[in-house]
Motif scaffolding. Structure first.
Motif, mmCIF file in Angstrom:
data_model
loop_
_atom_site.group_PDB
_atom_site.id
_atom_site.type_symbol
_atom_site.label_atom_id
_atom_site.label_comp_id
_atom_site.label_asym_id
_atom_site.label_seq_id
_atom_site.Cartn_x
_atom_site.Cartn_y
_atom_site.Cartn_z
ATOM 1 N N GLY A 143 -2.627 -19.267 17.570
ATOM 2 C CA GLY A 143 -3.678 -18.117 17.267
ATOM 3 C C GLY A 143 -2.766 -16.897 17.034
ATOM 4 N N GLY A 144 -3.760 -15.812 16.671
ATOM 5 C CA GLY A 144 -3.036 -14.573 16.316
ATOM 6 C C GLY A 144 -3.838 -13.376 15.616
ATOM 7 N N LEU A 145 -3.548 -12.390 15.186
ATOM 8 C CA LEU A 145 -4.345 -11.526 14.515
ATOM 9 C C LEU A 145 -3.995 -11.649 13.156
ATOM 10 C CD1 LEU A 145 -6.105 -8.780 14.411
ATOM 11 C CD2 LEU A 145 -4.211 -7.509 14.840
ATOM 12 N N VAL A 146 -4.963 -11.471 12.228
ATOM 13 C CA VAL A 146 -4.887 -11.847 10.836
ATOM 14 C C VAL A 146 -5.950 -10.973 10.164
ATOM 15 C CG1 VAL A 146 -6.277 -13.930 10.805
ATOM 16 C CG2 VAL A 146 -4.466 -13.501 9.182
ATOM 17 N N GLN A 205 -15.068 -20.262 20.866
ATOM 18 C CA GLN A 205 -16.133 -19.417 21.677
ATOM 19 C C GLN A 205 -15.871 -17.900 21.415
ATOM 20 O OE1 GLN A 205 -16.203 -20.307 25.963
ATOM 21 N NE2 GLN A 205 -18.466 -19.659 25.794
ATOM 22 N N ALA A 206 -16.809 -17.653 20.755
ATOM 23 C CA ALA A 206 -16.922 -15.997 20.671
ATOM 24 C C ALA A 206 -17.439 -15.230 21.816
ATOM 25 C CB ALA A 206 -17.553 -15.734 19.173
ATOM 26 N N PRO A 207 -16.753 -14.086 21.686
ATOM 27 C CA PRO A 207 -17.458 -13.206 23.136
ATOM 28 C C PRO A 207 -19.018 -13.151 23.024
ATOM 29 C CG PRO A 207 -15.533 -12.035 21.857
ATOM 30 C CD PRO A 207 -16.174 -13.058 20.971
ATOM 31 N N GLY A 208 -19.463 -13.601 24.209
ATOM 32 C CA GLY A 208 -21.052 -13.480 24.317
ATOM 33 C C GLY A 208 -21.931 -14.583 23.728
ATOM 34 N N LYS A 209 -21.118 -15.577 23.273
ATOM 35 C CA LYS A 209 -21.540 -16.957 22.577
ATOM 36 C C LYS A 209 -21.260 -18.098 23.037
ATOM 37 C CE LYS A 209 -22.219 -14.604 18.086
ATOM 38 N NZ LYS A 209 -22.072 -14.817 16.613
ATOM 39 N N ALA A 240 -12.615 -15.795 17.643
ATOM 40 C CA ALA A 240 -13.117 -16.699 18.925
ATOM 41 C C ALA A 240 -11.650 -17.118 19.510
ATOM 42 C CB ALA A 240 -13.847 -17.516 18.458
ATOM 43 N N VAL A 241 -11.908 -17.811 20.702
ATOM 44 C CA VAL A 241 -11.257 -18.472 21.450
ATOM 45 C C VAL A 241 -11.181 -19.979 20.776
ATOM 46 C CG1 VAL A 241 -9.848 -19.236 23.595
ATOM 47 C CG2 VAL A 241 -10.747 -16.868 23.404
ATOM 48 N N TYR A 242 -10.160 -20.734 20.398
ATOM 49 C CA TYR A 242 -10.255 -21.774 19.821
ATOM 50 C C TYR A 242 -9.701 -22.849 20.864
ATOM 51 C CZ TYR A 242 -11.868 -20.132 15.498
ATOM 52 O OH TYR A 242 -12.519 -19.741 14.348
ATOM 53 N N TYR A 243 -10.221 -24.042 20.930
ATOM 54 C CA TYR A 243 -9.859 -25.040 22.034
ATOM 55 C C TYR A 243 -10.091 -26.224 21.206
ATOM 56 C CZ TYR A 243 -11.582 -21.500 25.519
ATOM 57 O OH TYR A 243 -11.872 -20.389 26.127
ATOM 58 N N CYS A 244 -8.930 -27.045 21.858
ATOM 59 C CA CYS A 244 -8.861 -28.386 21.317
ATOM 60 C C CYS A 244 -9.441 -29.316 22.463
ATOM 61 C CB CYS A 244 -7.183 -28.910 21.234
ATOM 62 S SG CYS A 244 -6.788 -30.524 20.796
ATOM 63 N N PRO A 277 -6.234 -23.908 27.953
ATOM 64 C CA PRO A 277 -6.398 -22.576 27.845
ATOM 65 C C PRO A 277 -6.767 -21.986 26.467
ATOM 66 C CG PRO A 277 -3.955 -23.176 27.582
ATOM 67 C CD PRO A 277 -4.646 -24.361 27.562
ATOM 68 N N GLY A 278 -6.733 -22.577 25.326
ATOM 69 C CA GLY A 278 -7.285 -22.113 24.164
ATOM 70 C C GLY A 278 -6.294 -21.190 23.565
ATOM 71 N N THR A 279 -6.553 -20.811 22.437
ATOM 72 C CA THR A 279 -5.642 -19.723 21.757
ATOM 73 C C THR A 279 -6.674 -18.800 20.957
ATOM 74 O OG1 THR A 279 -3.599 -19.555 20.132
ATOM 75 C CG2 THR A 279 -5.616 -21.254 19.635
ATOM 76 N N GLN A 280 -6.264 -17.540 20.965
ATOM 77 C CA GLN A 280 -7.055 -16.425 20.548
ATOM 78 C C GLN A 280 -6.904 -16.227 19.118
ATOM 79 O OE1 GLN A 280 -9.528 -14.193 22.238
ATOM 80 N NE2 GLN A 280 -10.005 -13.856 20.028
#
Length: 112
Positions: A9-12, A39-43, A91-95, A104-107
């Motif tokens: 993950g990262g900023l793009v 999972q996005a914030p609040g969703k 979002a935070v992405y999870y496998c 832990p997911g990756t942002q």
């Protein structure tokens, strides 16, 4: 015990690309249906993509044509190639694999 660890993950900027990786320990990814959720914030957490043991893939409509799920059996790793990213993909992405604790997911943050 099965353990899934996500990375990549990262900023793009919008329109950019990222490739997420999911490394599984204690499990052989080729034997199971593997999935990516986000999972996005609040969703609520939502299913993004699935790859079955036979290689069939399925995607949520919002990412079809932009994301590709794949598997490298030799590396026991599942990938999510994300192209033409949009701000709403942030979002935070999870496998995920059935009956396995969430990692832990990756942002992923997409700037508009």
């Amino acid at each position: 015990q099965v353990r899934l660890v996500e990375s990549g993950g990262g900023l793009v900027p919008a329109g950019g690309s990222l490739r997420l990786s999911c490394t599984a320990s204690g499990s052989i990814v080729s034997l199971y249906t593997m999935a990516w959720y986000r999972q996005a914030p609040g969703k609520q957490r939502e299913l993004v993509a699935v790859v079955t043991p036979t290689g069939n893939t399925h995607y949520v409509n919002s990412v079809k044509g932009r994301f590709t799920i794949s598997r490298d059996n030799a590396k026991n790793t599942v990938y999510l190639q994300m192209n033409r990213l949009k701000a709403e993909d942030t979002a935070v992405y999870y496998c995920y694999r059935d009956n396995t604790p969430w990692g832990p997911g990756t942002q992923v943050t997409v700037s508009s």
